[in-house]
Design an enzyme around this catalytic site. Structure first.
Site, PDB file in Angstrom:
ATOM      1  N   CYS A 279       0.912  -1.170  -0.096  1.00 47.62           N
ATOM      2  CA  CYS A 279       0.140   0.339  -0.168  1.00 47.62           C
ATOM      3  C   CYS A 279       0.659   1.145   0.152  1.00 47.62           C
ATOM      4  CB  CYS A 279      -0.767   0.165   1.291  1.00 47.62           C
ATOM      5  SG  CYS A 279      -1.881  -1.556   0.949  1.00 47.62           S
ATOM      6  N   ARG A 346       5.381  -8.727   0.081  1.00 42.42           N
ATOM      7  CA  ARG A 346       6.092  -7.370  -1.291  1.00 42.42           C
ATOM      8  C   ARG A 346       5.874  -5.980  -1.133  1.00 42.42           C
ATOM      9  NH1 ARG A 346      -0.461  -7.561  -2.554  1.00 42.42           N
ATOM     10  NH2 ARG A 346      -0.275  -7.897  -1.064  1.00 42.42           N
TER      11      ARG A 346
HETATM   12  C1  UGA Z   1      -1.219   0.460   5.486  1.00 42.30           C
HETATM   13  C2  UGA Z   1      -1.956   1.399   6.491  1.00 42.30           C
HETATM   14  O1  UGA Z   1      -2.014   1.396   7.926  1.00 42.30           O
HETATM   15  C3  UGA Z   1      -3.795   1.047   6.672  1.00 42.30           C
HETATM   16  O2  UGA Z   1      -5.033   1.942   7.348  1.00 42.30           O
HETATM   17  C4  UGA Z   1      -4.132   0.869   4.791  1.00 42.30           C
HETATM   18  O3  UGA Z   1      -5.525   0.781   4.735  1.00 42.30           O
HETATM   19  C5  UGA Z   1      -3.564  -0.290   4.169  1.00 42.30           C
HETATM   20  O4  UGA Z   1      -2.713   0.349   4.343  1.00 42.30           O
HETATM   21  C6  UGA Z   1      -4.305   0.432   2.429  1.00 42.30           C
HETATM   22  O5  UGA Z   1      -3.663   1.102   1.951  1.00 42.30           O
HETATM   23  O6  UGA Z   1      -4.138  -0.862   2.043  1.00 42.30           O
HETATM   24  P1  UGA Z   1      -0.903  -1.317   6.187  1.00 42.30           P
HETATM   25  O7  UGA Z   1      -0.339  -1.183   4.851  1.00 42.30           O
HETATM   26  O8  UGA Z   1      -1.598  -2.863   6.080  1.00 42.30           O
HETATM   27  O9  UGA Z   1      -1.347  -0.770   6.669  1.00 42.30           O
HETATM   28  O10 UGA Z   1       0.471  -1.687   7.046  1.00 42.30           O
HETATM   29  P2  UGA Z   1       0.866  -1.132   8.011  1.00 42.30           P
HETATM   30  O11 UGA Z   1       0.576  -0.728   9.645  1.00 42.30           O
HETATM   31  O12 UGA Z   1       0.765   0.593   7.794  1.00 42.30           O
HETATM   32  O13 UGA Z   1       2.387  -0.968   8.030  1.00 42.30           O
HETATM   33  C7  UGA Z   1       3.315  -0.164   7.024  1.00 42.30           C
HETATM   34  C8  UGA Z   1       5.130  -0.001   6.727  1.00 42.30           C
HETATM   35  O14 UGA Z   1       5.077   0.598   8.177  1.00 42.30           O
HETATM   36  C9  UGA Z   1       5.471  -1.643   7.809  1.00 42.30           C
HETATM   37  O15 UGA Z   1       6.227  -2.005   6.471  1.00 42.30           O
HETATM   38  C10 UGA Z   1       5.678  -1.280   8.729  1.00 42.30           C
HETATM   39  O16 UGA Z   1       6.702  -2.146   9.453  1.00 42.30           O
HETATM   40  C11 UGA Z   1       6.328   0.529   8.588  1.00 42.30           C
HETATM   41  N1  UGA Z   1       6.019   0.832   9.794  1.00 42.30           N
HETATM   42  C12 UGA Z   1       4.874   1.051  10.617  1.00 42.30           C
HETATM   43  C13 UGA Z   1       6.986   1.750  10.997  1.00 42.30           C
HETATM   44  O17 UGA Z   1       8.531   1.595  10.049  1.00 42.30           O
HETATM   45  N2  UGA Z   1       6.962   2.177  11.703  1.00 42.30           N
HETATM   46  C14 UGA Z   1       5.969   2.617  12.438  1.00 42.30           C
HETATM   47  O18 UGA Z   1       5.798   3.201  13.403  1.00 42.30           O
HETATM   48  C15 UGA Z   1       4.691   1.725  11.284  1.00 42.30           C
END
Ligand code: UGA
Length: 468
Positions: A279, A346
C-alpha cells in the site's frame, strides 16, 4: 442485505468475510477460476487473524464464491469493486482492472437500481470515470449510482480494523447512495455487532466508529492522504532517528517525548528500516502522480519516499562497518515479511536487506513465523536457507539481524543466541530489543537512532569481537 464483492484479493476477501459476519449475504466474484475453486474448497489464501474462522463460519451460507460476473451480480443492489490497482512504471495507479469490471458489468445491470462502490484504493476521479464508462456502455441514467467507500484496514489486523474502525467514510454524491451504505454498516455504526454474542472481540469495547459522509472525490483523496500522512510520519521519525544517531541522543526517548503531544500522537513513530507492503509505496507514488497530473508538485512525498529508500541502505552500511565485508559471511535473519502479523513480502524492507546482502556475497539463513514459503519462492535457494526457529538462524552466523517487528523476537533467549552465533553481533532494524539486556548478554548491538557506545565505524570484525 445482499451484496456482491468483485475481486478476491486482500481487501475484497476481508471485506466480504466481514460483511457476511455483519449478517449480509455476500456473493464473491473473481475472474481467477482457480482461486474461486480454492476458496470454495476451504482454502484460506492469506495469513490474517480471524479470517479462517469467519470463512469457516459463513462459507456456503452467507458467503458464496462465483467465477461468473453475470451470476455474481444477480440480486445484489450493492456491488463492491475491490480489484487490484497496481503501480505503473510512471508511479500512476493502473486502474485498467477497475475499468474492465465496469465495462463487463454494464450489460448485466439491467434489473433495478444498483449502487457500485469502489473499495480498491484508486485515484481521485475514479468514481467519475466509472459513471462515464457505465453510461457509454448503455446503462441508463438514474438506474445506478457510484460511491467510494475507502478501506483503512492494516494487514495483520485487517478483520478487527474492518469490524471496529475509527471511522467509516462514505463518499456518496447522492442521498440515496448514502442511505444504502449507512444501512449496510448499521451494525457497526450503532455498536450492535460489538455487543452481539459470538462477535470478534473489539480492541476498544463500546467504541463506535465516526461516520463521515463526503463527496466521492473527497473520499478518494481521504484514502490517499491518510496513507501518505502515515508514511510521512514514519519517514519523519526515521530522519529524526538518523539525527539522534549523529548527535548521541536516543530516538526511543525522543519519540516518546514527541508522541505524547496529543496533536502529534504516538502511533506510527516507530523507527526502522522503512515502510513496505502493497500500500504505502504504491499509494505514495500514485498520489504524487495524481497531484502532478492536476498541476501540483507534491515534492514532500518525494522526500518521504527518498528517506524511506535510504533506511535500508543505512542499515546495510552499518552492518558492513561491523562485519568489514559481506563476502563469504553467513548472516542470520529474523523476519522477512514487510511487517509482523502477515506473510506478505511485497515491497518488504526485510527482503530488500536480504537481497543487498546476497548481492555483496553473503549467504543467509532466515526465519520468519509466516513468510518463509513466500520468500523461498523468490530468493535463490543456494544462498538462502529457511530455518525452523530463531536459534537455527543464529547458528554459526557472523551476525543476527532483526528485520521484521514480530513480537516473538522480543523475547529471545539471548544466552542461547550467543552460544549459537559465531560473532556476537545483533543488528536490530526495528529497535525491538532492549539495548541494555542485549549488551549485558555480551553482544555488540546495532540499532537505529540510539547512542551507540559500540559505534562500529572503522572497527574490524576482530576488534568488535574482542570488545564483545
Ligand atoms: C496501511 C495502512 O496502515 C492502512 O490504514 C491502509 O488501509 C493500508 O495500508 C492500505 O492502504 O490498504 P499496511 O500496509 O497493512 O496498512 O501496514 P502498516 O501497518 O501501515 O505498516 C506499513 C509499513 O510501515 C510496514 O512495513 C511497517 O513495518 C512500517 N511501519 C509502521 C514503521 O516502520 N513504523 C511505524 O511506526 C509503523
Amino acid at each position: 442485505m445482499q451484496v456482491t464483492v468483485v475481486g478476491m484479493g486482500y481487501v475484497g476477501l476481508v471485506a466480504a468475510s466481514c460483511l457476511a459476519e455483519l449478517g449480509h449475504h455476500v456473493i464473491c466474484v473473481d475472474s481467477d477460476a482457480g482461486k474461486v475453486a480454492r476458496l470454495e474448497a476451504g482454502e484460506v489464501p492469506i495469513h490474517e487473524a480471524f479470517l479462517p474462522e469467519l470463512l469457516a463460519k459463513h462459507r456456503g451460507s452467507r458467503l458464496t464464491f462465483h467465477h461468473s460476473l453475470a451470476e455474481g451480480l444477480r440480486g445484489s443492489q450493492i456491488i463492491f469493486v475491490a480489484v487490484g490497482t497496481p503501480a505503473l512504471d510512471s508511479g500512476e495507479a493502473d486502474i485498467s482492472a477497475v475499468e474492465a469490471v465496469a465495462v463487463a458489468m454494464a450489460p448485466k445491470l439491467d434489473s433495478g437500481f444498483r449502487l457500485i462502490v469502489t473499495k480498491s484504493t484508486a485515484p481521485v476521479y475514479t468514481c467519475d470515470y466509472i459513471r462515464r464508462v457505465l453510461r457509454l456502455n448503455g446503462v441508463a441514467e438514474g438506474t445506478f449510482e457510484v460511491a467510494c467507500n475507502p478501506e483503512f484496514m492494516r494487514e495483520g489486523s485487517a478483520i478487527t480494523d474492518f469490524l471496529f474502525p475509527d471511522r467509516i467514510v462514505l463518499g456518496c454524491d447522492s442521498a440515496r447512495a448514502a442511505t444504502m451504505l449507512r444501512e449496510l454498516y448499521a451494525p457497526l455504526l450503532d455498536g450492535a455487532y460489538g455487543r452481539a454474542a459470538g462477535s470478534v472481540a473489539s480492541p476498544a469495547p463500546g467504541k463506535v466508529p465516526e461516520l463521515l459522509v463526503t463527496t466521492t472525490r473527497s473520499a478518494e483523496i481521504i484514502k490517499h492522504a491518510s496513507n501518505a500522512f502515515l508514511a510521512m510520519k514514519i519517514s519523519f521519525i526515521n530522519a529524526v532517528a538518523n539525527i539522534c544517531e549523529a548527535v548521541g541522543a536516543d530516538i526511543e526517548e525522543v519519540r516518546r517525548g514527541v508522541g505524547t503531544d496529543a496533536r502529534i500522537g504516538r502511533h506510527f513513530l516507530q523507527p526502522g528500516i522503512g515502510y513496505g507492503g502493497s500500500c504505502f509505496p504504491k499509494d505514495l507514488a500514485a498520489f504524487s502522480a495524481v497531484a502532478k497530473e492536476h498541476g501540483y508538485q507534491f515534492t514532500l512525498l518525494d522526500e518521504v519516499r527518498a528517506i524511506n529508500a535510504g533506511q535500508c541502505r543505512r542499515f546495510v552500511q552499518k552492518l558492513r562497518a561491523a562485519l568489514w565485508t559481506f563476502q563469504s559471511k553467513r548472516i542470520g535473519v529474523l523476519g522477512l515479511a514487510f511487517k509482523n502479523g502477515t506473510d506478505d513480502i511485497r515491497e518488504s524492507p526485510a527482503m530488500a536487506v536480504v537481497e543487498a546482502l546476497l548481492a555483496e556475497g553473503a549467504v543467509v539463513q532466515a526465519y520468519d513465523p509466516a513468510a518463509m514459503s513466500r520468500a523461498a519462492a523468490v530468493l535463490p535457494a543456494d544462498k538462502v536457507t529457511m530455518v525452523a526457529d530463531p536459534y537455527a538462524a543464529a547458528d554459526r552466523a557472523d551476525a543476527l539481524l532483526v528485520l521484521t517487528e514480530w513480537d516473538e523476537f522480543r523475547s529471545l533467549d539471548l544466552q542461547r543466541v550467543r552460544e549459537r552465533l559465531r560473532y556476537p553481533i545483533i543488528a536490530d532494524g526495528r529497535n525491538l530489543l532492549d539495548p541494555s539486556a542485549v549488551r549485558s548478554a555480551g553482544f555488540v548491538y546495532l540499532s537505529l537512532g540510539r547512542r551507540n557506545e559500540d559505534s562500529t565505524q572503522g572497527l574490524t570484525t576482530a576488534a568488535l569481537v574482542q570488545k564483545a
